[in-house]
Enzyme design. Structure first.
Site, PDB file in Angstrom:
ATOM      1  N   ASP A  31     -43.329 -22.963   3.449  1.00  0.00           N
ATOM      2  CA  ASP A  31     -43.612 -22.688   4.853  1.00  0.00           C
ATOM      3  C   ASP A  31     -42.284 -22.836   5.623  1.00  0.00           C
ATOM      4  OD1 ASP A  31     -45.070 -22.540   7.373  1.00  0.00           O
ATOM      5  OD2 ASP A  31     -44.727 -24.704   7.493  1.00  0.00           O
ATOM      6  N   ASP A  33     -41.828 -23.091   9.782  1.00  0.00           N
ATOM      7  CA  ASP A  33     -41.813 -23.944  10.981  1.00  0.00           C
ATOM      8  C   ASP A  33     -42.514 -25.273  10.700  1.00  0.00           C
ATOM      9  OD1 ASP A  33     -40.804 -22.187  13.441  1.00  0.00           O
ATOM     10  OD2 ASP A  33     -41.895 -20.922  12.019  1.00  0.00           O
ATOM     11  N   ASP A 208     -46.690 -27.900   6.361  1.00  0.00           N
ATOM     12  CA  ASP A 208     -47.042 -29.004   7.257  1.00  0.00           C
ATOM     13  C   ASP A 208     -48.373 -28.821   7.966  1.00  0.00           C
ATOM     14  OD1 ASP A 208     -45.673 -26.869   8.779  1.00  0.00           O
ATOM     15  OD2 ASP A 208     -46.147 -28.167  10.474  1.00  0.00           O
TER      16      ASP A 208
HETATM   17 MG    MG Z   1     -45.560 -24.867   9.443  1.00  0.00          MG
END
Ligand code: MG
Length: 259
Positions: A31, A33, A208
């Site tokens: 991933d 961001d 995240d």
């Molecule tokens: Mg992310």
């Protein structure tokens, strides 16, 4: 016995172990961001750590090409951010995919999405810091820069949904995104794992947000590793890294670069 279960889950992600060192037979899905990059108030204000492009390029080579970005951002934005790299990638949460050089495009947006963009733009003008991000097939409404905009933006999104057949609202970290159903980060990873250079490797996904849980479930189903960044609850991840700085140190270690 619900309370002990909840207490266990609260402790669980914070106490997850670090993932092992990156192995040559892994397929690494990252991933962007909140995982490789710290969040900024506006998505176009993110900053790349100085060595990140070199680290990703070296790891991509070490894994014989089996490194991909799996992001909510469009592919063209990922390419701009990580230039001059053109990594294999799934953009728009899996709606766009580029695997072994061939690109699959996201569907055309319905006209009602354009109307929502204009309405949301007027709301964002009333709440400085709120951002309406036009990603083509999807529209992301951000309130990280002004949390007071949350309620009005969500009300608009909910009101627009009946005019957007096949669309749904995907909630993220200080963002709601209107997007077609179907593809998600899990299905994108699954598709990449069927094709070279990913096929036959052990899949590892690092992310995240709760939209990354789809990807975590897929890699775990394939005897892979799910690595959560941060302490979000709940998660099916079995490993954890603290933040993007920690992720980059872990990546750097795999190519012998100083943290
Ligand atoms: Mg992310």
């Amino acid at each position: 016995m619900r309370r002990p279960t909840i207490a266990f889950m609260i402790v669980a992600t914070a106490s997850l172990p670090r993932p092992p060192a990156i192995a040559d037979d892994w397929a690494l899905f990252l991933d962007v961001d909140g995982t490789l990059l710290e969040f900024a108030e506006r998505p176009d204000e993110v900053r790349l750590p100085p060595d990140l492009v070199n680290v990703l390029g070296a790891l991509h080579a070490r894994l014989d090409g089996a490194l991909a970005l799996v992001s909510g951002r469009p592919l063209d934005v990922l390419d701009r951010l990580f230039a001059p790299l053109h990594l294999p990638a799934a953009g728009l949460h899996g709606l766009e995919r580029r695997i072994d050089g061939s690109k699959e495009e996201a569907p055309e947006p319905p006209p009602a999405l354009g109307h929502l963009r204009e309405d949301a733009g007027r709301v964002a003008e009333r709440y400085p810091g709120a951002v309406v991000e036009d990603k083509g097939s999807t529209l992301a409404l951000h309130w990280r820069g002004n949390t007071a905009a949350h309620q009005d933006l969500m009300a608009l999104a909910n009101a627009a949904l009946p005019d957007l057949p096949g669309y749904r609202i995907q909630s993220g970290d200080h963002v709601a995104e209107l997007r077609p159903g179907g593809a998600n980060k899990g299905s994108a990873i699954e598709q990449m794992m069927d094709r070279p250079p990913f096929a036959g490797r052990r899949p590892v996904f690092v992310g995240d947000d709760h939209t990354d849980e789809h990807g975590f479930e897929v890699v775990r189903d394939h005897d892979g590793l799910a690595v959560l960044v941060g302490n979000r609850q709940p998660s099916v991840a079995a490993h954890r890294l603290a933040d993007p700085t920690d992720v980059i140190s872990w990546l750097q270690a795999a190519i012998g670069s100083p943290a």
